[in-house]
Structures are given as C-alpha cells and as structure tokens.
Motif scaffolding. Structure first.
Motif, PDB file in Angstrom:
ATOM      1  N   ALA A 190      -4.560  11.911   8.340  1.00 34.99           N
ATOM      2  CA  ALA A 190      -4.988  10.545   8.013  1.00 34.99           C
ATOM      3  C   ALA A 190      -3.790   9.666   7.700  1.00 34.99           C
ATOM      4  O   ALA A 190      -3.746   8.486   8.083  1.00 34.99           O
ATOM      5  N   ALA A 191      -2.801  10.223   7.002  1.00 34.50           N
ATOM      6  CA  ALA A 191      -1.586   9.459   6.709  1.00 34.50           C
ATOM      7  C   ALA A 191      -0.836   9.113   7.994  1.00 34.50           C
ATOM      8  O   ALA A 191      -0.270   8.012   8.123  1.00 34.50           O
TER       9      ALA A 191
ATOM     10  N   ILE B 259       0.874  -1.193   0.000  1.00 35.37           N
ATOM     11  CA  ILE B 259       0.000   0.000   0.000  1.00 35.37           C
ATOM     12  C   ILE B 259       0.897   1.225   0.000  1.00 35.37           C
ATOM     13  O   ILE B 259       1.707   1.409   0.909  1.00 35.37           O
ATOM     14  N   GLU B 260       0.751   2.056  -1.016  1.00 34.98           N
ATOM     15  CA  GLU B 260       1.528   3.294  -1.131  1.00 34.98           C
ATOM     16  C   GLU B 260       0.640   4.464  -0.709  1.00 34.98           C
ATOM     17  O   GLU B 260      -0.354   4.773  -1.371  1.00 34.98           O
ATOM     18  N   VAL B 261       1.015   5.104   0.398  1.00 30.96           N
ATOM     19  CA  VAL B 261       0.232   6.218   0.945  1.00 30.96           C
ATOM     20  C   VAL B 261       0.962   7.519   0.639  1.00 30.96           C
ATOM     21  O   VAL B 261       2.094   7.717   1.089  1.00 30.96           O
ATOM     22  N   ALA B 262       0.333   8.381  -0.124  1.00 33.92           N
ATOM     23  CA  ALA B 262       0.895   9.700  -0.460  1.00 33.92           C
ATOM     24  C   ALA B 262       0.203  10.765   0.375  1.00 33.92           C
ATOM     25  O   ALA B 262      -1.029  10.778   0.500  1.00 33.92           O
TER      26      ALA B 262
ATOM     27  N   PHE C  53     -12.215   2.636   4.408  1.00 33.93           N
ATOM     28  CA  PHE C  53     -11.782   1.262   4.171  1.00 33.93           C
ATOM     29  C   PHE C  53     -12.802   0.231   4.638  1.00 33.93           C
ATOM     30  O   PHE C  53     -12.559  -0.970   4.524  1.00 33.93           O
ATOM     31  N   GLY C  54     -13.916   0.680   5.167  1.00 29.75           N
ATOM     32  CA  GLY C  54     -14.977  -0.253   5.542  1.00 29.75           C
ATOM     33  C   GLY C  54     -14.644  -1.107   6.749  1.00 29.75           C
ATOM     34  O   GLY C  54     -14.978  -2.292   6.782  1.00 29.75           O
ATOM     35  N   ILE C  55     -13.996  -0.536   7.772  1.00 27.73           N
ATOM     36  CA  ILE C  55     -13.697  -1.263   9.015  1.00 27.73           C
ATOM     37  C   ILE C  55     -14.749  -0.847  10.033  1.00 27.73           C
ATOM     38  O   ILE C  55     -14.592   0.144  10.752  1.00 27.73           O
ATOM     39  N   ARG C  56     -15.818  -1.590  10.107  1.00 30.92           N
ATOM     40  CA  ARG C  56     -17.012  -1.128  10.817  1.00 30.92           C
ATOM     41  C   ARG C  56     -16.813  -1.042  12.331  1.00 30.92           C
ATOM     42  O   ARG C  56     -17.278  -0.097  12.974  1.00 30.92           O
TER      43      ARG C  56
ATOM     44  N   SER D 161      -1.418  -0.849  -4.154  1.00 28.56           N
ATOM     45  CA  SER D 161      -2.524   0.123  -4.117  1.00 28.56           C
ATOM     46  C   SER D 161      -1.957   1.484  -3.773  1.00 28.56           C
ATOM     47  O   SER D 161      -1.207   1.621  -2.796  1.00 28.56           O
ATOM     48  N   SER D 162      -2.283   2.507  -4.552  1.00 24.95           N
ATOM     49  CA  SER D 162      -1.823   3.884  -4.308  1.00 24.95           C
ATOM     50  C   SER D 162      -2.996   4.699  -3.772  1.00 24.95           C
ATOM     51  O   SER D 162      -4.058   4.769  -4.408  1.00 24.95           O
ATOM     52  N   ILE D 163      -2.790   5.283  -2.596  1.00 21.33           N
ATOM     53  CA  ILE D 163      -3.857   6.028  -1.920  1.00 21.33           C
ATOM     54  C   ILE D 163      -3.314   7.393  -1.508  1.00 21.33           C
ATOM     55  O   ILE D 163      -2.206   7.487  -0.959  1.00 21.33           O
TER      56      ILE D 163
END
Length: 589
Positions: free
Chosen positions: A316-317, A225-228, A350-353, A308-310
């Motif tokens: 948030a990062a 996962i690439e977080v920018a 991300f849908g983590i309820r 995945s690039s986000i």
C-alpha cells in the motif's frame, strides 16, 4: 495348428491361398486363423468354445465412451478385468526421440471424442510395417494414464488387438475430450467476483491542477502526509538440519538476514513524506472523503504541525504515489495484479469512490486461476472478505489445474481454507499428492491439527499408491511431534496409507529390498532404489506392512494361477476345434 493344406487331398483341385479372415496382433506375436476353401471359415467365436459361424464383413462397433474410459482414473490398466475399448486411429505421427529411436503419437477416437496417446516403443514395428495406420480399428488391452505436475495428460498404449477391417475414413465427428472438459469447467472472473453496483455522486467543480512532491514543498503546499511502512515479521527459516550442518546453516542465515535488513533500511526508509494541497485532496471529482472530513475539524492535533501520520502495509505504501497522481490529474492508474488490491484498499480507506470502482473493475477482468493466489494473499492482508472468498472458491473448484509450486507458497491458514472449502473439486488420490507436496515444502509449519483436518475421510477417502509411504512417514512424524498415537483409532490417515502401500507392495516394499540386498550392482542400478524407506518407520508399522503385503501377494498369486488355468482351457478348446475341422485323407473316406 495342424490345419491340412489343399494339397493333402488328392481328389481336390488346386485352390488359391486361403483367405485370412481376421488377424489379432498382441504386442509382438501374431495369431492367424486360416480357412481352407472346403471348410467353414473360422471366426473368433471358436475361442469361446462355440460352433464356428460364417464370418461377416461388418465393421466392428466403436465402444461408446471408450476415450473417457482411458482417462477415468490414473494408473496402469491391463487384463480381462478392466474395460478394453474398441477405438479407431484417426492419424499417426512420428516424433524423433533420439538418433536411434522414434516415438509415435496417435489420435484415438470412439466416434464422439478423441485423445492423443503415445504408442509404446515395442509396438513401433507395427506402425513401420503398416499394420497400424490411419483409420485402423483397434482394441486397447493395456494402457496407462498419468497427469504431470504441469497438468499435462499422458495416455500410453502398450498392448492392442488389431482388426483387419479398415473403413478408410474417420468414423463420426470426434472432438478432443480434454478441450471439452476444460471448456465445461472454466468460468470467467465475473462468476467468482461480482461488483457492488454503487453509483457515487461526483458533483464537484474542476480545480486548477497543482503538483505534489516528496522532497521539498512545491508552490502553495499546505499539508504533509507522513507514510510509515509496516514490515511483516521476519519469517523463521524452517530447516531439518542437525548437528554441525544445522549450526553452519544458522550462522550463514543470520549473516544473510542482517545484510538483507541493512539493504532494506537503506533502500526504503521507514517513513516517507509527501507535500500536498488541502484544496486538491478535499475538493474535486477525484477528492478524498477522508481528507475532506479531516480538514473540517481544525481542533485535531494534526493541525498543530499540518501533518497526517499514516501507517500502511508495504504494498500500500508503494502504491500511495499512484493515489496522489490520480487525485491531482486526469491520469489513469496503471493497475497490476500485485497492486490492484492495495489500491482498492487505499481508495476505500481514503474515500476515493471513482478509484475504488476502477480498481474493482480491473480485478474482475484480471481474476483468473493464475492470479487468484496473489489476490488471496493480498485480500487477507487488507481484510477484503469479498475478494478473499472469491479467491478461495476459484482455487477450491480448480485446484487440480493449479501449479503445485504456486499452491505450496500459500500460508497454512490459506491452504486449510481451500481444502476445507465446500466448493472443493479434487479427486481423493490427487488431493493426497497435493497434501504431501505441501507438507514436504512447509516442513514444521504443518502441525497435526492441520494435517488431520486436510486429510479427513470425507475429503480424502483414499490415498495415491505412489505417495502412500512418504505420506505415512509424515503422519508418523506429526504424531510423534504432537505426542499422540492414533494407531488404535478408526478411519485415520495412517490406516489409509498402510492400505495403499500394501496395494503397491511390489514397488513400495519388494523392489527396494531386492535392489539393496542384491550382490549384482547392475540389478541395483536397474531397479533404481537408493534406500529402504519403510525401515525408517516404527517397528509395529513395519510388521503391519509386511504381514498385509504377504497376504496381498498370496491373493495375487492365486489370481495368476487362475488366469493360467483359464488360458490353458482356451488353448485346449482351440486345438480340439482345429482337429475336428481338419480335412481327412481320401483313403479314410
């Protein structure tokens, strides 16, 4: 008063000293009414021109709602035209101010409510002499009420009447009125921010825990996962510097800005890589619905590089590693006021309820007046409308309790929404002070449109006297910047500022003029005026201020003359009553 003593009557036997029926102490002088034994006692009714009556020993009644009248509005109150409540001193305490001066604080009560006040220093001798003591009943003739920037309420008593009768105990069961007001208005976070009752199903099996890494891939890592980071645009430095000062300021600010950007780039890379496991992200009680759906669509371009690039906001990062820890293990996320909104946003994205529900519960418990400005800023950043509306509501309802420094840090759009909120609860004059403070702090960020919206008559019908002149200068500057002239229109802020300046013409106009035009430097220093602010206004406004101030001074002079005539009549009536009640010599009988 020419009252005859007992020795002036030859046929009268000697008598003990005449009793004092009542004592009225007004600041530093005392008036005593004395009744000889052979005469009817003189009471306070003689001051009104009525026939004296036999005095009674009944205690004077405390004024109902008297404490509330002291704090009904800010300002200095004196004279017979204002309410002068009768109150009881519950207790007095001494607070050393310096090596030479002591300050006395007293708790005043009206039988139901109480409040702690400051006794002016010129009345300290009354406390030291025992005339002002516990349980004494007084009438407050002159007092002043102010609220500091830190929301501290101060009531100062500078002129009182003292009643002779002392009940030797506290009347009623008074409670602090400030505590009553705060308890009535304070609401918990649940009043403003309610939870969505949504039970999500967690029916996945527990998987063998693995670890994620941000450096080299760990065992069985099969996805990256690439977080920018999305950095906000650099805010322009607002300054009113001119000439050489402005050029020097720009040079220094540009150097500092370059240094900050270099340091930021070195300490925080624009993109961070996290090596993870697809099975952990997509399966289990803490799975991510986002990745679970993604990994089922193998035809997407991400599968070419298994990456995945986000793009995420900075907060948030920073919180993203906590999201991975939550998915990978049974650890609880360490929530704070600054990261709770970002984690809630990431949990929803991300849908983590289960994590979303934990973040919502934390925000509900942490949501107060002190934390609302941070939640407002974060909710706007992440488009969380429910949290944004809750933050606006609590700030609007309790804006008078909010620290001014915190309020001035909000962006103009948020400040506008708070002021225009239908739930706004703020006194007009207090609001004018907040608007002036915000305009002075934000500088050019407050345009004419925003200023007119936040100061319209429905929101701010009157302006505080102490901020009227500075706010008038802000209005004139905004009009010049916008290229408009609103002097001919009705019900605008400009007219309200002029009216407030005229009401306080002594402090606003006369005092600076006397200070700067006086040849005596001591007078200038005592008056404490460094400049004549109204001379910085356009000539037409200066003329309007001076003309209306002259009219106000004339009205005030007439009131003073009427007051003097009224007092002279009272003195004449008192002298007549004293002469008629004087004992005649024996030869005249």
């Amino acid at each position: 008063c020419p009252l005859a003593s007992a020795s002036s009557c030859p046929s009268s036997p000697p008598h003990p000293p005449a009793p004092i029926q009542s004592i009225i102490i007004r600041q530093s002088f005392v008036v005593c009414f004395v009744s000889p034994p052979c005469l009817t006692s003189i009471t306070a009714s003689t001051a009104n021109g009525k026939q004296p009556t036999e005095s009674s020993v009944n205690l004077p009644a405390l004024t109902e709602g008297g404490v509330l009248s002291l704090i009904s509005s800010e300002g200095h109150f004196s004279g017979r035209h204002v309410q002068q409540p009768t109150l009881q001193i519950v207790n007095i305490r001494r607070v050393p101010a310096n090596a030479l001066t002591d300050v006395y604080w007293a708790v005043l009560s009206d039988g139901k409510n109480s409040i702690e006040v400051v006794i002016s220093t010129h009345l300290s001798h009354l406390v030291q002499s025992g005339q002002l003591e516990d349980h004494t009943i007084i009438k407050a003739n002159t007092y002043q009420y102010n609220i500091t920037d830190d929301n501290i309420h101060i009531v100062s008593i500078s002129e009182v009447d003292i009643y002779e009768e002392n009940p030797q105990e506290v009347i009623g069961n008074p409670v602090s009125i400030l505590d009553s007001i705060h308890k009535k208005d304070v609401k918990d976070g649940g009043h403003y921010f309610d939870l969505d009752d949504d039970d999500w199903d967690d029916d996945s099996e527990k998987e063998e825990p693995l670890t994620w890494s941000s450096d080299e891939p760990s065992n069985f890592c099969d996805w990256t996962i690439e977080v920018a980071r999305i950095y906000p645009p650099t805010a322009a430095v607002v300054s009113k510097c001119t000439g050489r000062e402005k050029q020097s300021h720009n040079k220094h600010s540009s150097r500092e800005q370059k240094g900050k950007e270099l340091n930021r780039a070195d300490s925080r890379p624009l993109a961070q890589h996290y090596h993870v496991h697809k099975a952990i992200l997509s399966v289990g009680p803490r799975r991510s619905e986002y990745f679970a759906t993604l990994f089922k669509q193998s035809h997407l371009s991400e599968f070419a590089t298994n990456t995945s690039s986000i793009n995420l906001e900075v907060s948030a990062a920073d919180a993203f590693p906590a999201i991975l820890d939550y998915i990978y293990s049974d650890k609880k996320v360490k929530f704070t006021t600054k990261n709770a909104t970002a984690i809630r946003h990431l949990a929803h994205y991300f849908g983590i309820r289960s994590l979303w529900k934990c973040a919502s519960l934390y925000i509900r418990g942490d949501f107060t007046l002190e934390t609302a400005p941070i939640y407002l800023t974060e909710s706007i950043l992440y488009h969380d409308e429910k949290l944004e509306h809750a933050s606006i509501d609590i700030l609007a309802e309790r804006i008078e309790e909010l620290n001014r420094r915190t309020l001035t840090k909000l962006p103009p759009s948020s400040f506008e929404r708070i002021i225009l909120s239908p739930k706004l609860k703020c006194r007009s004059k207090k609001l004018s002070e907040l608007v002036l403070k915000y305009c002075q702090t934000q500088g050019g960020a407050v345009d004419m449109t925003l200023l007119m919206k936040c100061t319209r008559c429905e929101v701010m019908p009157s302006v505080s006297r102490k901020v009227a002149l500075p706010l008038l200068k802000v209005v004139v500057a905004a009009e010049e910047k916008a290229g408009v002239n609103l002097s001919g229109t009705n019900n605008v802020l400009r007219a309200r500022c002029v009216e407030a300046c005229v009401e306080e013409w002594k402090e606003t106009l006369a005092k600076p003029l006397l200070a700067l035009e006086s040849c005596d430097m001591n007078i200038s220093r005592i008056l404490g005026a460094n400049s004549i602010e109204h001379r910085e206004l356009p000539l037409d406004i200066q003329v309007e201020l001076l003309e209306k101030s002259l009219c106000a001074a004339k009205v005030e002079l007439d009131d003073v003359k009427a007051e003097l005539l009224y007092r002279e009549e009272q003195v004449e009536n008192l002298l007549k009553n004293c002469k008629t009640n004087t004992i005649l010599p024996l030869s005249s009988v």
